[in-house]
Design an enzyme around this catalytic site. Sequence first.
Site, PDB file in Angstrom:
ATOM      1  N   THR A 202       0.836  -1.195   0.000  1.00 29.99           N
ATOM      2  CA  THR A 202       0.000   0.000   0.000  1.00 29.99           C
ATOM      3  C   THR A 202       0.875   1.250   0.000  1.00 29.99           C
ATOM      4  OG1 THR A 202      -0.289  -0.466   2.365  1.00 29.99           O
ATOM      5  CG2 THR A 202      -2.153  -0.857   0.937  1.00 29.99           C
ATOM      6  N   SER A 235       3.203  -2.233   4.162  1.00 32.91           N
ATOM      7  CA  SER A 235       3.247  -0.791   3.923  1.00 32.91           C
ATOM      8  C   SER A 235       4.440  -0.434   3.060  1.00 32.91           C
ATOM      9  CB  SER A 235       3.379  -0.037   5.257  1.00 32.91           C
ATOM     10  OG  SER A 235       4.688  -0.198   5.791  1.00 32.91           O
ATOM     11  N   ASP A 236       4.334   0.658   2.300  1.00 35.01           N
ATOM     12  CA  ASP A 236       5.546   1.249   1.754  1.00 35.01           C
ATOM     13  C   ASP A 236       6.372   1.720   2.948  1.00 35.01           C
ATOM     14  OD1 ASP A 236       7.446   2.236   0.024  1.00 35.01           O
ATOM     15  OD2 ASP A 236       6.021   3.314  -1.230  1.00 35.01           O
ATOM     16  N   TRP A 237       7.668   1.843   2.726  1.00 30.80           N
ATOM     17  CA  TRP A 237       8.582   2.073   3.844  1.00 30.80           C
ATOM     18  C   TRP A 237       8.291   3.405   4.540  1.00 30.80           C
ATOM     19  CZ3 TRP A 237       8.615  -2.426   2.520  1.00 30.80           C
ATOM     20  CH2 TRP A 237       9.589  -3.365   2.843  1.00 30.80           C
ATOM     21  N   ALA A 239       5.406   4.301   5.689  1.00 34.31           N
ATOM     22  CA  ALA A 239       4.068   4.813   5.391  1.00 34.31           C
ATOM     23  C   ALA A 239       3.078   4.581   6.522  1.00 34.31           C
ATOM     24  CB  ALA A 239       3.531   4.169   4.106  1.00 34.31           C
TER      25      ALA A 239
END
Length: 816
Positions: A202, A235-237, A239
Amino acid sequence: MTDATGARRAEAREEAVEAALGKLDLDAGTRLLAGQDMWSLPALPEIGLKSLVMSDGPIGVRGVRWTPDDPSVALPSPTALAATWDPALARLAGRLLAQEARRKGVHVLLAPTVNLHRSPLAGRHFEAYSEDPHLTGAIGTGYVLGVQDGGVATTVKHYVANDAETDRFTVNNVVAARTLRELYLAPFEAIVRDARPWGVMTAYNRVNGPTMTEHHHLVNEVLRGEWGFDGVNVSDWTAARDTRRCLAGGLDIAMPGPGTVYGEALAAAVRAGEADEALVDAAVRNVLRLAARVGALAGAEPAVTDPPAPVDGDALAREIARRSFVLLRNDAVLPLAPGGTVALIGAAARDARVLGGGSAQVFPDHVVSPLDGLTAALPAGALTHAVGAHPDDGLAPAGPGFALRAVCRDATGAVLGQVPLPGGQVQWIGDDLPAGVSHDTLHSVEITGTFTPGESGGHTFGTRGPGALTLTVAGRTLYDGVQATGDEPDPFEALLGTPLERGTVPLTEGVPVEVSLLHRLTGHPAAPLPGVLFSLLHLGPRRDPDELIAEAAEAARAAGTAVVVVATTERVESEGFDRTDLRLPGRQDDLVRAVAAANPRTVVVVNAGSPVEMPWRDDVAAVLLSWFPGQEGGAALADVLLGAEEPGGRLPTTWPATLADAPVTRVAPAGGELHYTEGLFTGYRAWDRSGTAPAYPFGHGLGYTTWEYEALELAPDAATVRVRNTGTRPGREVVQLYVAPVDDPAERPTRWLAGFAGVTAAPGETAEARIPLPGRAFEVWDEAAGAWTAVPGTYEIQAGRSVTDTRLRAPLEAGA
């Protein structure tokens, strides 16, 4: 393996997952949902769970260490892969990447990127496939199938509407439900349906309010509910921002660690009654299912027990590159006739850019430049090279002529460890440090070694990256101070920093000098992307640009054919920022004009991952788009220019003549919001409506033969197109199928891509392409009903070579 066997194995894996879940207490389960470091999840030996390791892609597998001392195969960019219009080739690319992942101990590849090319200004445009959701979904499906064929998970990203870089951490993208469904969600839906990915990532951004890591509707109701996704949501890093909302929004893993909103924070929230433990169990179950699929959970047979046959990385990189090259224009100059002479022109011909900047970057063990490829392929004396113009007259990381290593020391000056550096960059993210080195003991890192100049004159040196730095060249201290991170709004940009010039030293060709860049750490690496990142930069002597262009023109005048390579740079196309224009950097446009005036047989090779303006395109004999062609790009270019192979690519995205012509040029939010006011009308859909002609349309691409479209036969669910090779060479044709409503009550675009297929034929032979006509091609998203709705009526099915070159048409009654 039969479907029944696969179902039994999947059922057995679920049993193993439930058994493992039943052994975990709250603290162990919540630890599993948080990264233990930059790239991995913790092992839980009590249930036989190994540490799950993740790595960036999409053109290679970097592994857990973002350093050039651990090289990776570098395939062509995603735009290049999409330009092949070949899902089977994408699947083969995926299998190679799974092979690389297994070699590096990686279980999860953080790829592919299937966001759409909404605007050519998007800085990460090169890392996504296409402006069209159907083509994006088809190539992404092939890629995911290939990686998972090898027993390695993918995370299809960035879910959803992460279509630009400006303020990507905070922007609220306001997208109408119909636009979201028919365009931006469509490739994700197709990949979930057809490839069953084991993971999704995401995005940072918000969509219509909630941030994507907290988006209950799009994750729990659409992705998991409607589409049946049973994989893990990471998650994107950095996020993930709120413990309770992320859990309720369907986020399974918060990366990176150890400081995340999950782990201890999540356990505490459950005990305080602020988070639902049943949702924790659901997330842990998803992570354990992923572990079981990739073979990291004891007692569970992995989804793949026999990986596919090994793939030759060099050979595949070369094949994808030449299959991706798009011949935009050809006035009978290509392929080059044997026996002629070639003037190869451009700094980019010598120093090729083979991949885009940002987290997509890997370090190949070799790169074949256009100069290398043509030198190897042409007879001695047939090739000359002139620089002509540099894509970037700025500093770049130390490269040819440098012999460097990175030396790590503690506070006493004792050496903790050292590693060789193929280039002048130290990029150690998180705990990706050399063996024997830890953040607790690391006090300084020194890039040190020698530089042997390739030419005499003033050589400029510089630095990049935050921290206390001392730069010494040939015994002279050029800088000793603290370099600040600057005020870049994107942490990725802040970490890499702006290149800064520190001094110029006169050097003599062939005489080596000592160089050193000492970086003293001022504290523990800071979030959100902790690491040690700094670079030794260099710029060789620069002569008068007009003189260089004049020399190139003379070289062109003396040769049978001139081949000019023009390129973008890392400061033009990269993660972390969007573009401000589509112009080629430096004096490259002037160079092309001068060479074309000197030699009518001028071929321009465009080394860019995204559209660029080409004001000279009608004044040259041929234009060949090579994208970012990967490590074998120069060899593939020689294959295509000399006619050993055909340029096989077709444009996956419309190329405008000028930025002003592009349908969408706004990528920066206002007041924190970016409204997708264009609705369905992006890419070729918008060009059709406006009536403005682009430089080159969606689907366009020439080959070395010609094709006649002979017949189009329709069935309710498919079309069969017969084509004949009317040229003198064998070739491959990409047959494209478009659907156009005759009377449209649904306010749809003029037409849209419904399917495609590649066929091959020898001279004079025919080939048939059978292309499915999916029911979705005749449906729209009804916002009031919240459902897909068929639109009955008469449609014209158009078959051809591009969206503006359709050769056959037939009516079809559909949607009833």
